[in-house]
Design a protein around this motif. Structure first.
Motif, mmCIF file in Angstrom:
data_model
loop_
_atom_site.group_PDB
_atom_site.id
_atom_site.type_symbol
_atom_site.label_atom_id
_atom_site.label_comp_id
_atom_site.label_asym_id
_atom_site.label_seq_id
_atom_site.Cartn_x
_atom_site.Cartn_y
_atom_site.Cartn_z
ATOM 1 N N UNK A 41 0.854 -1.189 0.000
ATOM 2 C CA UNK A 41 0.000 0.000 0.000
ATOM 3 C C UNK A 41 0.892 1.243 0.000
ATOM 4 N N UNK A 42 0.542 2.207 -0.843
ATOM 5 C CA UNK A 42 1.260 3.477 -0.926
ATOM 6 C C UNK A 42 2.762 3.262 -1.114
ATOM 7 N N UNK A 43 3.102 2.401 -2.054
ATOM 8 C CA UNK A 43 4.495 2.138 -2.430
ATOM 9 C C UNK A 43 5.333 1.574 -1.288
ATOM 10 N N UNK A 44 4.665 0.866 -0.373
ATOM 11 C CA UNK A 44 5.383 0.187 0.705
ATOM 12 C C UNK A 44 4.864 -1.242 0.821
ATOM 13 N N UNK A 45 5.797 -2.166 0.948
ATOM 14 C CA UNK A 45 5.461 -3.560 1.204
ATOM 15 C C UNK A 45 5.513 -3.797 2.710
ATOM 16 N N UNK A 46 4.380 -4.205 3.291
ATOM 17 C CA UNK A 46 4.287 -4.485 4.716
ATOM 18 C C UNK A 46 4.264 -5.999 4.926
ATOM 19 N N UNK A 47 5.157 -6.493 5.792
ATOM 20 C CA UNK A 47 5.262 -7.927 6.083
ATOM 21 C C UNK A 47 5.041 -8.106 7.577
ATOM 22 N N UNK A 48 4.031 -8.877 7.942
ATOM 23 C CA UNK A 48 3.670 -9.013 9.358
ATOM 24 C C UNK A 48 3.788 -10.467 9.805
ATOM 25 N N UNK A 49 4.338 -10.633 11.011
ATOM 26 C CA UNK A 49 4.315 -11.927 11.676
ATOM 27 C C UNK A 49 4.969 -13.039 10.905
ATOM 28 N N UNK A 50 4.445 -14.232 11.093
ATOM 29 C CA UNK A 50 4.983 -15.413 10.452
ATOM 30 C C UNK A 50 5.986 -16.149 11.319
ATOM 31 N N UNK A 51 6.304 -17.343 10.900
ATOM 32 C CA UNK A 51 7.336 -18.133 11.563
ATOM 33 C C UNK A 51 8.682 -17.731 10.969
ATOM 34 N N UNK A 52 9.676 -17.644 11.813
ATOM 35 C CA UNK A 52 10.984 -17.228 11.329
ATOM 36 C C UNK A 52 12.081 -17.983 12.067
ATOM 37 N N UNK A 53 13.109 -18.332 11.347
ATOM 38 C CA UNK A 53 14.324 -18.865 11.965
ATOM 39 C C UNK A 53 15.425 -17.833 11.823
ATOM 40 N N UNK A 54 16.307 -17.799 12.822
ATOM 41 C CA UNK A 54 17.334 -16.772 12.927
ATOM 42 C C UNK A 54 18.714 -17.428 13.004
ATOM 43 N N UNK A 55 19.718 -16.678 12.565
ATOM 44 C CA UNK A 55 21.090 -17.165 12.624
ATOM 45 C C UNK A 55 22.013 -16.006 12.988
ATOM 46 N N UNK A 56 23.052 -16.316 13.703
ATOM 47 C CA UNK A 56 24.000 -15.280 14.117
ATOM 48 C C UNK A 56 24.797 -14.787 12.915
ATOM 49 N N UNK A 57 25.260 -13.569 13.020
ATOM 50 C CA UNK A 57 26.072 -12.948 11.976
ATOM 51 C C UNK A 57 27.362 -12.427 12.625
ATOM 52 N N UNK A 58 28.509 -12.759 12.028
ATOM 53 C CA UNK A 58 29.768 -12.306 12.603
ATOM 54 C C UNK A 58 30.080 -10.865 12.187
ATOM 55 N N UNK A 59 31.223 -10.372 12.599
ATOM 56 C CA UNK A 59 31.578 -8.980 12.346
ATOM 57 C C UNK A 59 31.748 -8.681 10.866
ATOM 58 N N UNK A 60 31.952 -9.689 10.079
ATOM 59 C CA UNK A 60 32.080 -9.502 8.624
ATOM 60 C C UNK A 60 30.730 -9.586 7.910
#
Length: 625
Positions: A41-60
């Motif tokens: 809507x109005x040139x913006x994509x809105x993403x709500x909720x959902x299941x998500x998996x996460x992973x760590x990110x190093x300094x690089x």
């Protein structure tokens, strides 16, 4: 009943690189996100909720370490007002949802709900339904299910304020996994069937994790006043509601447009056990809903649904795919793009099929090797589709991270090429060559296949498409208003045409007989009254039941009275002439009345239709003119 929650007085523009309630950021630490809900809507994509998996990110900036399974607790926003490449410069932000004590509860974090656009003059977008994922209840910031009074929420895209609406009087449950579509030009949204489980609301928390109760009905939401009603889907699904299918709105067909229902799974409402995929719905048939039927008496029977056979490259049965619509420039065809999904035996599809209408033809236009399900997709510009999220396995801890490390990908709907770049192209949509090779025409349209192979299955559907091409066996079939459109009805069409024609003829003849008989007795009763009022002679007699004489209405062969038949009770009369009329129950004759040649005797012999026994005979004397 409509209930507005007081708007927040606190500024909620809180953008997070590290979440306030979780140490894992949904953008930086993104691994996989699916079963979310999204809207543009109005040139913006809105993403709500959902299941998500996460992973760590190093300094690089390199992903490393173990995967953590959780949920997306944020509203994510992607800027579509300028070009980007999701590998380098995509503008994407995470907006934290407010929590207590501002509201009795914060806006929900759900999966498999629906995000609706609303209307052009309404700054809000609307979150409907969904379920709370219990894949990891120990995840930081986890919030359990809400009461059923929190079924629909709105988010103001200008002020970033959340409100909620109590629609529990008309929709006493919160469903997830339903097929949904929106009719923006009429301020209506639709949510078909779905399921209730332990994450649906506080009222269902006691259900076991393997209990999935499929829901009947289709919710129709009126965004002009934020009310809802539930209409029956018995005529569509019988006792086997659907989940995890998809629905697409197409305007300009009929008076108010149509909804096209594709795929999903189904099971009986009495079966509450989680069967994973359940019974997958075949893709060689689609169902069409006439939106105009919600505005008249047809809504009381569930509206008008139609079933249509589809030909071409029939896709494998599946759930959790996504759909978008693209029309030929000359509008000679409407093309629904179906991307991905999950099928039997853990099949995850990386393919695109196009369903072209009015030919109702599937054309497979793309095949890749990176299947995904649970994604959403959106039309962004004339010939661009954006794919959002999706998973490639059922075990998020071991299936690896999405190679699209922002959960975005871009498809050119005409060339069918995928790209990491969103370019805001101004080029017109052109029909893919694979599609025109099947339905005829060229890049601008000009389709030559303008009806299904063999014709439309139902007359009402052909009328919606403005076509007279229908299958011969179905020419007498009316619109499917609230009636079953399952295979058992289809098999009955041919037999019904024959039997129905016979019954119709019999009914018509019976009505003619009844009307004529009734009119005759009105006439003869009126005649008797007029004779009596004028002081003329009247004589009544009851004759013995000595014989049978009867005439059936219509042209059916019957045995008429003859000299060899039993003696008629009127044989003792000296008739000048004797007539039979198809409007009489018996005989009518004229003779002299009591030997007086100056009078005529009218004789009415009425007999019981079933037993043929004499009911009475009326003799009326009238002076001759």
């Amino acid at each position: 009943m409509l209930l507005f929650v007081t708007a927040f007085a606190v500024s909620l523009v809180v953008y997070a690189t590290v979440g306030q309630s979780q140490q894992l950021d949904p953008i930086v630490n993104y691994c996989v996100r699916f079963d979310h809900q999204s809207v543009v809507k109005n040139s913006t994509l809105y993403i709500d909720g959902g299941k998500e998996s996460f992973i760590n990110v190093n300094s690089n900036g390199t992903q490393e370490g173990d995967v953590t399974v959780g949920i997306n607790e944020y509203l994510i926003m992607v800027d579509l007002s300028k070009p980007w490449d999701w590998k380098t410069n995509v503008s994407i932000k995470a907006l934290a949802k407010p929590g207590m004590p501002v509201l009795p509860t914060s806006p929900p974090v759900v999966s498999r709900g629906a995000f609706y656009y609303g209307s052009d003059n309404d700054p809000n977008i609307y979150l409907w339904g969904g379920t709370t994922s219990k894949a990891n209840p120990s995840f930081p910031g986890f919030i359990g299910p809400l009461p059923i009074t929190f079924t629909m929420w709105s988010f103001n895209t200008h002020s970033h304020v959340w409100d909620h609406y109590d629609l529990s009087d008309s929709v006493p449950y919160r469903a997830s996994s339903g097929a949904y579509a929106e009719v923006r030009d009429q301020h209506r949204s639709f949510y078909l069937n779905g399921q209730v489980d332990s994450g649906s609301s506080t009222q269902t928390m006691s259900l076991s994790l393997d209990t999935k109760i499929f829901q009947e009905g289709m919710i129709v939401i009126d965004h002009s006043n934020q009310t809802a009603k539930n209409i029956s889907t018995k005529g569509l699904v019988g006792d086997k509601p659907r989940t995890r299918g998809r629905m697409q709105y197409i305007s300009g067909l009929g008076s108010h447009g149509i909804l096209v229902l594709i795929g999903g799974n189904e099971k009986n409402v009495t079966d509450t056990k989680d069967q994973s995929l359940g019974d997958l719905v075949p893709m060689d048939k689609v169902h069409i809903f006439d939106v105009s039927s919600i505005y008249d008496d047809r809504i009381n029977a569930g509206g008008s649904w139609y079933e249509q056979s589809v030909t071409g490259d029939i896709p494998e049965k599946r759930v959790d795919f996504c759909l978008i619509l693209a029309r030929a420039i000359d509008t000679s065809s409407a093309n629904i793009y179906m991307y991905g999904g999950r099928g039997e035996n853990d099949a995850f599809f990386d393919d695109i099929h196009v369903l072209s209408m009015p030919s109702f033809t599937w054309t497979k236009v793309y095949q890749g090797n990176s299947g995904r399900y649970g994604q959403t997709c959106h039309r962004a510009g004339a010939r661009t589709m954006i794919s959002v999220g999706g998973a490639s396995g059922t075990n998020l801890s071991t299936s690896g991270c999405d190679w699209q490390n922002k959960g975005l990908n871009v498809l050119d709907l005409s060339s069918l090429n995928w790209s990491t770049k969103y370019t805001m192209t101004t080029e017109d949509y052109a029909m893919p060559t694979a599609v025109t090779a099947r339905i005829g025409g060229n890049a601008q349209g000009n389709a030559t296949m303008v009806a299904p192979d063999g014709g439309f299955d139902q007359v009402g559907l052909a009328q919606l498409f403005g076509s007279d091409s229908i299958k011969i066996s179905n020419t007498s079939q009316p619109a499917a208003t609230g009636g079953p459109v399952a295979d058992r009805v289809r098999r009955a069409i041919i037999a019904g045409s024959v039997v129905g024609g016979t019954v119709f003829l019999g009914l018509a003849l019976a009505i003619i007989w009844f009307l004529r008989h009734s009119l005759y007795h009105i006439w003869i009763g009126d005649l008797s009254q007029r004779i009596e009022m004028e002081g003329r002679g009247k004589c009544m007699s009851e004759l013995p039941d000595k014989g049978v004489s009867w005439e059936l209405p219509g042209n059916a062969p019957v045995e008429l009275w003859s000299p060899t038949s039993p003696v008629s009770p009127l044989d003792t009369a000296d008739f000048k002439h004797e007539t039979k009329s198809d409007r009489d129950l018996g005989w009518r004759g004229e003779t002299e009345c009591e030997g007086d040649a100056s009078k005529t005797e009218y004789v009415i012999d009425e007999r019981d239709k079933e037993s043929m026994k004499l009911r009475h005979t009326q003799v009326t004397c009238k002076e001759l003119d």
